[in-house]
Design a protein around this motif. Structure first.
Motif, PDB file in Angstrom:
ATOM      1  N   PHE A 100       0.816  -1.211   0.000  1.00  0.00           N
ATOM      2  CA  PHE A 100       0.000   0.000   0.000  1.00  0.00           C
ATOM      3  C   PHE A 100       0.853   1.267   0.000  1.00  0.00           C
ATOM      4  CE2 PHE A 100       0.899   0.102   4.462  1.00  0.00           C
ATOM      5  CZ  PHE A 100       0.626   1.392   4.902  1.00  0.00           C
ATOM      6  N   TYR A 101       1.961   1.271   0.733  1.00  0.00           N
ATOM      7  CA  TYR A 101       2.762   2.502   0.760  1.00  0.00           C
ATOM      8  C   TYR A 101       3.668   2.607  -0.469  1.00  0.00           C
ATOM      9  CZ  TYR A 101       6.650  -0.204   2.974  1.00  0.00           C
ATOM     10  OH  TYR A 101       7.642  -1.096   3.270  1.00  0.00           O
ATOM     11  N   ILE A 102       4.093   1.480  -1.023  1.00  0.00           N
ATOM     12  CA  ILE A 102       4.885   1.540  -2.259  1.00  0.00           C
ATOM     13  C   ILE A 102       4.030   2.119  -3.386  1.00  0.00           C
ATOM     14  CG2 ILE A 102       6.119   0.185  -3.998  1.00  0.00           C
ATOM     15  CD1 ILE A 102       6.857  -1.777  -1.759  1.00  0.00           C
ATOM     16  N   LYS A 103       2.802   1.628  -3.489  1.00  0.00           N
ATOM     17  CA  LYS A 103       1.891   2.127  -4.526  1.00  0.00           C
ATOM     18  C   LYS A 103       1.670   3.625  -4.375  1.00  0.00           C
ATOM     19  CE  LYS A 103      -2.790   1.532  -6.351  1.00  0.00           C
ATOM     20  NZ  LYS A 103      -4.084   0.802  -6.202  1.00  0.00           N
ATOM     21  N   LYS A 104       1.424   4.083  -3.155  1.00  0.00           N
ATOM     22  CA  LYS A 104       1.153   5.505  -2.917  1.00  0.00           C
ATOM     23  C   LYS A 104       2.384   6.366  -3.229  1.00  0.00           C
ATOM     24  CE  LYS A 104      -1.871   7.352  -1.835  1.00  0.00           C
ATOM     25  NZ  LYS A 104      -2.848   8.143  -2.641  1.00  0.00           N
ATOM     26  N   ILE A 105       3.548   5.944  -2.800  1.00  0.00           N
ATOM     27  CA  ILE A 105       4.757   6.739  -3.040  1.00  0.00           C
ATOM     28  C   ILE A 105       5.080   6.807  -4.532  1.00  0.00           C
ATOM     29  CG2 ILE A 105       7.266   6.802  -2.667  1.00  0.00           C
ATOM     30  CD1 ILE A 105       6.737   5.734   0.166  1.00  0.00           C
ATOM     31  N   LEU A 106       4.911   5.709  -5.241  1.00  0.00           N
ATOM     32  CA  LEU A 106       5.136   5.734  -6.689  1.00  0.00           C
ATOM     33  C   LEU A 106       4.138   6.667  -7.376  1.00  0.00           C
ATOM     34  CD1 LEU A 106       5.886   1.966  -7.469  1.00  0.00           C
ATOM     35  CD2 LEU A 106       7.522   3.855  -7.327  1.00  0.00           C
ATOM     36  N   GLU A 107       2.898   6.670  -6.917  1.00  0.00           N
ATOM     37  CA  GLU A 107       1.890   7.585  -7.471  1.00  0.00           C
ATOM     38  C   GLU A 107       2.294   9.039  -7.265  1.00  0.00           C
ATOM     39  OE1 GLU A 107      -1.779   6.675  -5.601  1.00  0.00           O
ATOM     40  OE2 GLU A 107      -2.180   4.874  -6.809  1.00  0.00           O
ATOM     41  N   ILE A 108       2.745   9.355  -6.071  1.00  0.00           N
ATOM     42  CA  ILE A 108       3.131  10.733  -5.749  1.00  0.00           C
ATOM     43  C   ILE A 108       4.239  11.219  -6.678  1.00  0.00           C
ATOM     44  CG2 ILE A 108       4.243  12.164  -3.973  1.00  0.00           C
ATOM     45  CD1 ILE A 108       2.712  10.471  -1.887  1.00  0.00           C
ATOM     46  N   HIS A 109       5.141  10.322  -7.041  1.00  0.00           N
ATOM     47  CA  HIS A 109       6.288  10.705  -7.875  1.00  0.00           C
ATOM     48  C   HIS A 109       6.070  10.378  -9.355  1.00  0.00           C
ATOM     49  CE1 HIS A 109       8.901  11.867  -4.529  1.00  0.00           C
ATOM     50  NE2 HIS A 109       8.373  10.854  -3.861  1.00  0.00           N
ATOM     51  N   HIS A 110       4.817  10.089  -9.728  1.00  0.00           N
ATOM     52  CA  HIS A 110       4.461   9.822 -11.129  1.00  0.00           C
ATOM     53  C   HIS A 110       5.274   8.661 -11.709  1.00  0.00           C
ATOM     54  CE1 HIS A 110       2.308  13.614 -10.809  1.00  0.00           C
ATOM     55  NE2 HIS A 110       3.437  14.210 -10.456  1.00  0.00           N
ATOM     56  N   LEU A 111       5.418   7.620 -10.905  1.00  0.00           N
ATOM     57  CA  LEU A 111       6.179   6.442 -11.317  1.00  0.00           C
ATOM     58  C   LEU A 111       5.325   5.173 -11.246  1.00  0.00           C
ATOM     59  CD1 LEU A 111       9.478   7.252  -9.365  1.00  0.00           C
ATOM     60  CD2 LEU A 111       9.166   7.405 -11.845  1.00  0.00           C
ATOM     61  N   SER A 112       4.016   5.334 -11.342  1.00  0.00           N
ATOM     62  CA  SER A 112       3.102   4.203 -11.165  1.00  0.00           C
ATOM     63  C   SER A 112       3.270   3.128 -12.229  1.00  0.00           C
ATOM     64  CB  SER A 112       1.650   4.695 -11.165  1.00  0.00           C
ATOM     65  OG  SER A 112       1.409   5.536 -10.063  1.00  0.00           O
ATOM     66  N   GLU A 113       3.887   3.468 -13.344  1.00  0.00           N
ATOM     67  CA  GLU A 113       4.044   2.484 -14.421  1.00  0.00           C
ATOM     68  C   GLU A 113       5.079   1.412 -14.095  1.00  0.00           C
ATOM     69  OE1 GLU A 113       7.067   4.197 -17.628  1.00  0.00           O
ATOM     70  OE2 GLU A 113       5.478   5.628 -17.164  1.00  0.00           O
ATOM     71  N   ILE A 114       5.900   1.650 -13.072  1.00  0.00           N
ATOM     72  CA  ILE A 114       6.926   0.662 -12.726  1.00  0.00           C
ATOM     73  C   ILE A 114       6.271  -0.537 -12.041  1.00  0.00           C
ATOM     74  CG2 ILE A 114       9.046   0.215 -11.437  1.00  0.00           C
ATOM     75  CD1 ILE A 114       9.662   3.174 -11.532  1.00  0.00           C
ATOM     76  N   PRO A 115       6.438  -1.734 -12.578  1.00  0.00           N
ATOM     77  CA  PRO A 115       5.875  -2.919 -11.912  1.00  0.00           C
ATOM     78  C   PRO A 115       6.544  -3.135 -10.559  1.00  0.00           C
ATOM     79  CG  PRO A 115       6.576  -3.410 -14.170  1.00  0.00           C
ATOM     80  CD  PRO A 115       7.144  -2.075 -13.824  1.00  0.00           C
TER      81      PRO A 115
END
Length: 427
Positions: A100-115
């Motif tokens: 849950f926190y990895i997903k949120k942090i990647l979203e904040i930094h516009h990196l959600s595309e990284i598997p």
């Protein structure tokens, strides 16, 4: 060539271990005991999480709000990721943390595309949570996410797999990967287990590695390419005899050798005596050194191969410059080197960077186009001050663990490894 870079998340991509921060902030009960058992190897992360889920307090919105307030990642990671993407190198995240926190942090930094792959947390009523382990391995079952298993799964798809990590849960992956970028306790683990790795502080250094094309190598001389300990000892013995002092046994020579001649002599003689001892030492050394100097095992062949590969070669040694050039001439390799800088050729000896700066100028190289290879902590300090990546060689003056404390870019297992490195490209 298809390449994959698998990255740990906590304290590797993220600035801090977010899982640790969350648990430390939102648990009641004896969290320290769980952490201690985990770090001492008494339990794995699966068992640790099973205990943590019973004492972690806070609903989903509270925990996510905390994550949003502490979303810091290595500021150089986005640039690193973009470079890999542009070059067709796949980047994936494997974490023994919580999704849950990895997903949120990647979203904040516009990196959600990284598997990414991590342990799963599900929020239930009344601040209850359930943690599951969809990526656990069957081999040992200790880690919630088996990173070694991910490397094995991807073997058929990729020609080479690099791993980036820092901690306990990264050890098995480090042993399985083709190459490792390591820091913190993982770096120590790799050194202790002879796992080839590069030390890194941030993803900019890894990016520099991916881009680096080595055009030149500057070597230390004594203890790196050649050995002349017997000649050094005979020179020192002459000084001791002149001042009517008894010299230490030859077997203790490495204990007393310092960065340069003056520092070595200063351990035994007054400043006034040192001034007299230096010419005495050099006179005796000059009489005997050519016949008391030989290549270290494999050094001549390594130099020959590097030269054939078109690599520019240089020397930066605290040995008196005239003696350095004389030794190379006597050994038949003086024409291999475009630059040979020794004591007396520049204003300051190592650990000051003057020698390397002079060698780079004569070799017409930029710091990022060269590496420095040496066998001492002084060499590591010198190379870093000059802005070069340092490859340290444990030939006996310092132990492997002692050299690792200086955080060289790479700790070589032997000199022959250099040839394989030069012929290998990360990208």
């Amino acid at each position: 060539m298809k390449q994959l870079i698998l990255c740990d998340f906590d304290a590797t991509i993220s600035v801090r271990d977010m899982g640790y921060v969350l648990v430390n902030h939102f648990t009641s009960g004896n969290w320290e005991a769980i952490d201690r058992d985990f770090r001492e190897g008494k339990i794995g992360s699966k068992e640790a999480y099973s205990r943590i889920e019973k004492i972690l307090q806070g609903d989903e919105s509270t925990l996510l709000r905390f994550v949003q307030e502490h979303p810091n990642i290595d500021p150089t990671f986005p640039v690193f990721y973009q470079y890999c993407r542009d070059k067709g190198m796949d980047v994936k995240i494997v974490s023994d943390g919580l999704d849950f926190y990895i997903k949120k942090i990647l979203e904040i930094h516009h990196l959600s595309e990284i598997p990414f792959y991590a342990n799963c947390i599900r929020f239930q009523e009344g601040e209850r949570i359930d943690i599951s382990f969809p990526h656990s391995g069957e081999e040992c079952g200790l880690c919630g996410t088996c990173k070694k298993r991910f490397i094995q799964i991807h073997r058929k798809e990729y020609d080479s797999i690099f791993f980036v990590g820092n901690g306990l849960s990264d050890r098995c992956a480090a042993q399985e990967a083709d190459f490792v970028f390591a820091k913190d306790s993982l770096y120590t683990f790799c050194i202790d287990h002879d796992i080839p790795c590069h030390f890194f502080k941030d993803f900019q250094e890894i990016l520099n590695d991916l881009k680096k094309q080595i055009r030149g190598i500057i070597f230390d001389l004594d203890g790196t390419l050649i050995e002349s300990y017997e000649a050094i000892y005979l020179g020192l013995k002459e000084c001791f005899q002149y001042f009517c002092k008894e010299i230490f046994p030859f077997r203790d020579l490495k204990i007393y050798l310092k960065a340069d001649l003056e520092a070595t002599l200063s351990q035994f003689f007054s400043p006034e005596e040192v001034l007299k001892a230096i010419p005495i030492m050099r006179k005796k050394y000059e009489e005997v050194y050519l016949h008391k100097t030989h290549f270290l095992n494999g050094a001549q062949e390594v130099l020959r191969r590097l030269r054939l590969d078109g690599i520019l070669l240089g020397i930066a040694s605290n040995k008196f410059g005239r003696f350095s050039r004389g030794a190379l001439l006597h050994l038949g390799v003086s024409d291999y080197f475009k630059s040979v800088i020794g004591a007396g050729d520049v204003p300051r000896n190592k650990p000051f960077p003057d020698m390397i700066h002079a060698a780079l100028k004569e070799m017409d190289l930029l710091p990022e186009e060269a590496i420095f290879v040496g066998d001492t902590l002084t060499d590591i300090e010198t190379g870093k001050q000059a802005g070069l990546d340092v490859y340290a060689l444990p030939t006996g003056f310092h132990s492997k663990k002692e050299l690792a404390q200086g955080k060289p870019r790479r700790l070589l297992r032997n000199l022959q490894e250099l040839g394989r490195i030069i012929n290998h490209s990360f990208s």
